[in-house]
Design a protein around this motif. Structure first.
Motif, PDB file in Angstrom:
ATOM      1  N   PHE A  38      14.363  24.175  38.936  1.00 32.84           N
ATOM      2  CA  PHE A  38      15.459  23.296  38.830  1.00 32.84           C
ATOM      3  C   PHE A  38      16.563  23.377  39.830  1.00 32.84           C
ATOM      4  CE2 PHE A  38      15.988  26.667  35.688  1.00 32.84           C
ATOM      5  CZ  PHE A  38      17.271  27.236  36.051  1.00 32.84           C
ATOM      6  N   ASP A  39      16.700  24.241  40.821  1.00 30.67           N
ATOM      7  CA  ASP A  39      17.468  24.007  41.904  1.00 30.67           C
ATOM      8  C   ASP A  39      16.619  24.056  43.244  1.00 30.67           C
ATOM      9  OD1 ASP A  39      20.052  23.610  43.013  1.00 30.67           O
ATOM     10  OD2 ASP A  39      20.634  25.788  42.884  1.00 30.67           O
ATOM     11  N   SER A  40      15.627  23.350  43.353  1.00 33.87           N
ATOM     12  CA  SER A  40      14.697  23.442  44.421  1.00 33.87           C
ATOM     13  C   SER A  40      14.923  22.130  45.352  1.00 33.87           C
ATOM     14  CB  SER A  40      13.384  23.928  44.012  1.00 33.87           C
ATOM     15  OG  SER A  40      12.904  22.793  43.379  1.00 33.87           O
ATOM     16  N   CYS A  41      14.226  21.710  45.991  1.00 29.54           N
ATOM     17  CA  CYS A  41      14.274  20.802  46.731  1.00 29.54           C
ATOM     18  C   CYS A  41      13.007  19.746  46.513  1.00 29.54           C
ATOM     19  CB  CYS A  41      14.450  20.846  48.361  1.00 29.54           C
ATOM     20  SG  CYS A  41      15.620  22.126  48.807  1.00 29.54           S
ATOM     21  N   GLY A  42      13.007  18.733  47.188  1.00 29.16           N
ATOM     22  CA  GLY A  42      11.834  17.630  46.744  1.00 29.16           C
ATOM     23  C   GLY A  42      12.148  16.264  47.068  1.00 29.16           C
ATOM     24  N   VAL A  43      11.228  15.521  47.348  1.00 33.73           N
ATOM     25  CA  VAL A  43      11.321  13.999  47.572  1.00 33.73           C
ATOM     26  C   VAL A  43      11.541  13.356  46.078  1.00 33.73           C
ATOM     27  CG1 VAL A  43      10.029  11.988  48.209  1.00 33.73           C
ATOM     28  CG2 VAL A  43       9.731  14.026  49.635  1.00 33.73           C
ATOM     29  N   GLY A  44      12.582  12.572  46.154  1.00 33.60           N
ATOM     30  CA  GLY A  44      12.625  11.789  44.639  1.00 33.60           C
ATOM     31  C   GLY A  44      13.834  12.854  43.834  1.00 33.60           C
ATOM     32  N   PHE A  45      13.832  14.171  44.339  1.00 31.18           N
ATOM     33  CA  PHE A  45      14.717  15.166  43.606  1.00 31.18           C
ATOM     34  C   PHE A  45      15.951  15.688  44.173  1.00 31.18           C
ATOM     35  CE2 PHE A  45      15.266  19.500  42.410  1.00 31.18           C
ATOM     36  CZ  PHE A  45      15.476  19.468  41.071  1.00 31.18           C
ATOM     37  N   SER A  46      16.113  15.838  45.301  1.00 35.60           N
ATOM     38  CA  SER A  46      17.376  16.099  45.969  1.00 35.60           C
ATOM     39  C   SER A  46      17.587  15.109  46.941  1.00 35.60           C
ATOM     40  CB  SER A  46      17.092  17.390  46.854  1.00 35.60           C
ATOM     41  OG  SER A  46      16.040  17.313  47.773  1.00 35.60           O
ATOM     42  N   ASP A  47      17.098  14.234  47.191  1.00 35.74           N
ATOM     43  CA  ASP A  47      17.534  12.908  48.343  1.00 35.74           C
ATOM     44  C   ASP A  47      17.626  11.826  47.470  1.00 35.74           C
ATOM     45  OD1 ASP A  47      14.713  12.472  47.590  1.00 35.74           O
ATOM     46  OD2 ASP A  47      14.274  12.657  49.555  1.00 35.74           O
ATOM     47  N   GLY A  48      17.326  11.430  46.183  1.00 34.55           N
ATOM     48  CA  GLY A  48      17.367  10.349  45.773  1.00 34.55           C
ATOM     49  C   GLY A  48      16.505   9.312  46.178  1.00 34.55           C
ATOM     50  N   ARG A  54      13.934   6.399  46.160  1.00 28.69           N
ATOM     51  CA  ARG A  54      13.279   5.627  45.202  1.00 28.69           C
ATOM     52  C   ARG A  54      11.812   5.581  45.292  1.00 28.69           C
ATOM     53  NH1 ARG A  54      17.944   1.353  46.104  1.00 28.69           N
ATOM     54  NH2 ARG A  54      17.520   2.486  48.247  1.00 28.69           N
ATOM     55  N   GLY A  55      11.221   5.399  44.047  1.00 32.59           N
ATOM     56  CA  GLY A  55       9.755   5.256  44.473  1.00 32.59           C
ATOM     57  C   GLY A  55       8.791   6.595  44.204  1.00 32.59           C
ATOM     58  N   PHE A  56       9.595   7.628  43.685  1.00 29.28           N
ATOM     59  CA  PHE A  56       8.958   8.792  43.413  1.00 29.28           C
ATOM     60  C   PHE A  56       9.511   9.403  42.037  1.00 29.28           C
ATOM     61  CE2 PHE A  56       8.643   8.115  48.052  1.00 29.28           C
ATOM     62  CZ  PHE A  56       7.424   8.428  48.271  1.00 29.28           C
ATOM     63  N   GLY A  57       8.686  10.283  41.360  1.00 27.03           N
ATOM     64  CA  GLY A  57       9.059  10.805  40.270  1.00 27.03           C
ATOM     65  C   GLY A  57      10.012  12.172  40.544  1.00 27.03           C
ATOM     66  N   THR A  58      11.004  12.174  39.860  1.00 28.46           N
ATOM     67  CA  THR A  58      11.954  13.228  40.162  1.00 28.46           C
ATOM     68  C   THR A  58      11.281  14.623  40.176  1.00 28.46           C
ATOM     69  OG1 THR A  58      13.726  11.779  38.942  1.00 28.46           O
ATOM     70  CG2 THR A  58      14.271  14.220  39.085  1.00 28.46           C
ATOM     71  N   LEU A  59      10.547  14.796  39.376  1.00 30.71           N
ATOM     72  CA  LEU A  59       9.906  16.286  39.417  1.00 30.71           C
ATOM     73  C   LEU A  59       8.631  16.380  40.027  1.00 30.71           C
ATOM     74  CD1 LEU A  59      11.080  17.092  35.558  1.00 30.71           C
ATOM     75  CD2 LEU A  59      12.336  17.643  37.687  1.00 30.71           C
ATOM     76  N   ASP A  60       7.997  15.332  40.557  1.00 29.75           N
ATOM     77  CA  ASP A  60       6.797  15.303  41.039  1.00 29.75           C
ATOM     78  C   ASP A  60       6.301  15.849  42.078  1.00 29.75           C
ATOM     79  OD1 ASP A  60       6.170  13.625  38.843  1.00 29.75           O
ATOM     80  OD2 ASP A  60       5.779  12.023  39.820  1.00 29.75           O
ATOM     81  N   ASN A  61       7.354  16.291  43.181  1.00 29.30           N
ATOM     82  CA  ASN A  61       7.172  16.876  44.346  1.00 29.30           C
ATOM     83  C   ASN A  61       8.248  18.157  44.711  1.00 29.30           C
ATOM     84  OD1 ASN A  61       5.248  14.642  45.387  1.00 29.30           O
ATOM     85  ND2 ASN A  61       6.728  13.330  45.052  1.00 29.30           N
ATOM     86  N   LEU A  62       8.402  18.838  43.553  1.00 33.22           N
ATOM     87  CA  LEU A  62       9.194  20.086  43.872  1.00 33.22           C
ATOM     88  C   LEU A  62       8.687  21.004  45.048  1.00 33.22           C
ATOM     89  CD1 LEU A  62      10.378  20.835  40.371  1.00 33.22           C
ATOM     90  CD2 LEU A  62      11.337  19.389  41.907  1.00 33.22           C
ATOM     91  N   GLN A  63       9.710  21.217  45.961  1.00 32.66           N
ATOM     92  CA  GLN A  63       9.181  22.335  47.236  1.00 32.66           C
ATOM     93  C   GLN A  63      10.417  22.898  47.605  1.00 32.66           C
ATOM     94  OE1 GLN A  63       6.193  22.677  48.655  1.00 32.66           O
ATOM     95  NE2 GLN A  63       5.236  21.011  47.182  1.00 32.66           N
ATOM     96  N   ASN A  64      10.326  23.958  48.423  1.00 29.14           N
ATOM     97  CA  ASN A  64      11.350  24.579  48.775  1.00 29.14           C
ATOM     98  C   ASN A  64      12.080  23.977  50.039  1.00 29.14           C
ATOM     99  OD1 ASN A  64      10.913  26.927  47.331  1.00 29.14           O
ATOM    100  ND2 ASN A  64       9.438  27.940  48.854  1.00 29.14           N
ATOM    101  N   TRP A  65      11.383  23.071  50.571  1.00 27.95           N
ATOM    102  CA  TRP A  65      11.983  22.190  51.708  1.00 27.95           C
ATOM    103  C   TRP A  65      11.572  20.747  51.499  1.00 27.95           C
ATOM    104  CZ3 TRP A  65      15.531  23.815  55.866  1.00 27.95           C
ATOM    105  CH2 TRP A  65      15.859  25.040  55.847  1.00 27.95           C
ATOM    106  N   SER A  66      12.390  20.136  52.004  1.00 22.83           N
ATOM    107  CA  SER A  66      12.172  18.415  51.982  1.00 22.83           C
ATOM    108  C   SER A  66      13.107  17.862  53.038  1.00 22.83           C
ATOM    109  CB  SER A  66      12.437  17.898  50.502  1.00 22.83           C
ATOM    110  OG  SER A  66      13.411  18.084  50.119  1.00 22.83           O
ATOM    111  N   ALA A  67      12.727  16.487  53.480  1.00 23.29           N
ATOM    112  CA  ALA A  67      13.407  15.753  54.406  1.00 23.29           C
ATOM    113  C   ALA A  67      13.029  14.330  54.132  1.00 23.29           C
ATOM    114  CB  ALA A  67      13.138  16.154  55.754  1.00 23.29           C
ATOM    115  N   SER A  68      13.684  13.558  54.232  1.00 29.42           N
ATOM    116  CA  SER A  68      13.637  12.021  54.000  1.00 29.42           C
ATOM    117  C   SER A  68      14.570  11.171  54.797  1.00 29.42           C
ATOM    118  CB  SER A  68      13.582  11.713  52.707  1.00 29.42           C
ATOM    119  OG  SER A  68      14.931  11.713  52.171  1.00 29.42           O
ATOM    120  N   ALA A  69      14.288   9.840  54.891  1.00 25.02           N
ATOM    121  CA  ALA A  69      14.929   8.796  55.711  1.00 25.02           C
ATOM    122  C   ALA A  69      14.903   7.498  54.718  1.00 25.02           C
ATOM    123  CB  ALA A  69      14.615   8.928  56.943  1.00 25.02           C
ATOM    124  N   GLN A  70      15.912   6.811  54.526  1.00 22.72           N
ATOM    125  CA  GLN A  70      15.897   5.513  53.737  1.00 22.72           C
ATOM    126  C   GLN A  70      16.340   4.379  54.570  1.00 22.72           C
ATOM    127  OE1 GLN A  70      16.830   5.803  49.467  1.00 22.72           O
ATOM    128  NE2 GLN A  70      17.214   8.009  49.949  1.00 22.72           N
TER     129      GLN A  70
END
Length: 406
Positions: A302-312, A314-330
């Protein structure tokens, strides 16, 4: 006018409306995935797993902000009470109610105290309160917030979806300093005591690598800095916002109602983002944001990273992609039909992995969508937002929130 003071407070004190954080859509410790207290109540959006798009100690929408940043609600002098409805893919639909009281110390900027409560259609509840005091000719800010929550959510693990209830209480202390009008630095010290109930599940049904996160105490120290040249906090048309935060946390894993300490662990976490805003004609704005998040292997889910979790994103479940590292662009185009109504069209791409070199869109992907905006504070550009997004797997999501996504 009171609303002027309220908006100033939100702008100067680093509210939950920090770029890219819609009111009830990114908040948390939470974690119930970064979720347990995602707004931790500090606003009323306490959240649990769902509000998790913003790590708990990293994003707080204060009760004062929740109650004061709109033109709706009840006011008496410097007292403001306002309800905020929301919809989230993890904790469902609900409403938060915030009440704030504003005051000003001699020679300084507005200060405030507030309380908030939250309830969802899935049975999640939360309560919290706190305050921010500005002093030293507006240079210094001290804050203290606390809350408690019981959050019901579903944690996806492979093809399984585990129904969980996360309970916890948290405290967060804040010290901030305005170096210049553009540069702000600050420090946070947070405490979280949380436990996860499995309901009818057995411990053996829970993934082995996540079992240490079932009952923990966490202490987290963070340092952060922000460079902000935007022309407006809520609806910027020009400028940039660059922010970064690095944290170190210590965790004690427990069992049997905190009677038995199983192990101790610690981890680091860093989050950085940069966004730009450019006016297109008289009624349009092109906004772009890039973000990266990294957490140590000992970080709880619950304090990790992930698409849709730490970056906001849209289009991804908040908990579906939890990982140690993540990066995104919008990227998002924002247009106005009238002074009161507007629309957006957006697209984003993100990925995650166990290390920065292993980041892949297999743990994320691409998404796009459209949204409508209704301006509830015309003078300050604050909108209520309804967004609809679809990802490259055909999954669709609906978002209701206050403020722009970033």
């Amino acid at each position: 006018m009171l609303i002027d003071r309220l908006i100033v407070l939100a702008r100067k004190h680093g509210s939950g409306f920090r770029s890219g954080v819609p009111f009830c859509d990114r908040a948390s410790l939470a974690g119930a995935a970064n979720t347990l207290l995602r707004v931790i109540l500090f606003t009323g959006c306490l959240s649990g797993a769902a509000l998790a798009q913003n790590p708990f100690f990293e994003q707080r929408n204060t009760a004062v902000d929740a109650a004061t940043q709109t033109d709706v609600g009840l006011r008496s002098g410097s007292l403001v009470i306002a309800p905020i409805p929301f919809s989230n893919d993890v904790i469902g639909n609900g409403i938060s109610l915030g009440a704030g009281y504003l005051f000003t110390l001699p020679g300084s900027k507005p200060s405030g105290v507030g309380v908030a409560t939250l309830k969802t259609d899935k049975g999640s509840t939360g309560y919290g309160g706190g305050g921010l005091v500005n002093f030293g000719n507006g240079r210094w800010t001290l804050g203290l917030f606390g809350g408690t929550a019981d959050v019901n959510y579903t944690l996806p693990v492979g093809r399984l979806k585990l129904p969980l209830t996360q309970s916890g209480k948290a405290v967060d202390a804040i010290l901030g300093y305005n170096v210049t009008d553009q540069l702000k630095i600050g420090f946070n010290l947070g405490y979280l005591d949380t436990s996860i109930g499995l309901g009818t599940l057995r411990v053996s049904d829970f993934p082995v690598d996540l079992r240490p996160d079932l009952d923990v105490e966490l202490v987290k120290f963070s340092a952060h800095a922000t460079w902000d040249t935007r022309d407006n906090t809520f609806y910027p048309t020009t400028g940039v916002l660059i922010s970064g935060k690095i944290s170190r946390a210590g965790i004690t894993d427990q069992a049997f109602g905190n009677l038995l300490t199983i192990s101790d662990r610690s981890y680091y976490k860093g989050v950085a983002s940069a966004s730009t805003y450019n006016a297109i004609g008289e009624r349009g704005v092109l906004a772009v944001i890039a973000s990266v998040c990294g957490a140590g292997r000992d970080a709880p889910f619950f304090d990790s990273c992930g698409v849709g979790f730490s970056d906001g994103l849209r289009g991804f479940g908040t908990l579906d992609n939890l990982q140690n590292w993540s990066a995104s662009a919008q990227v998002e185009y924002r247009g106005r039909v009238s002074e009161r109504f507007g629309y957006v069209a957006f697209a984003g791409l993100g990925g995650g992995g166990e290390s920065i070199s292993a980041i892949s869109t297999k743990n994320g992907g691409a998404a796009a969508g459209v949204g409508l905006r209704y301006r509830i504070a015309k003078k300050f550009g604050l909108d209520y937002a309804v967004d609809y997004a679809v990802n490259d797997q055909g999954e669709a999501f609906l978002y209701l929130s206050l403020g722009q996504r970033f």
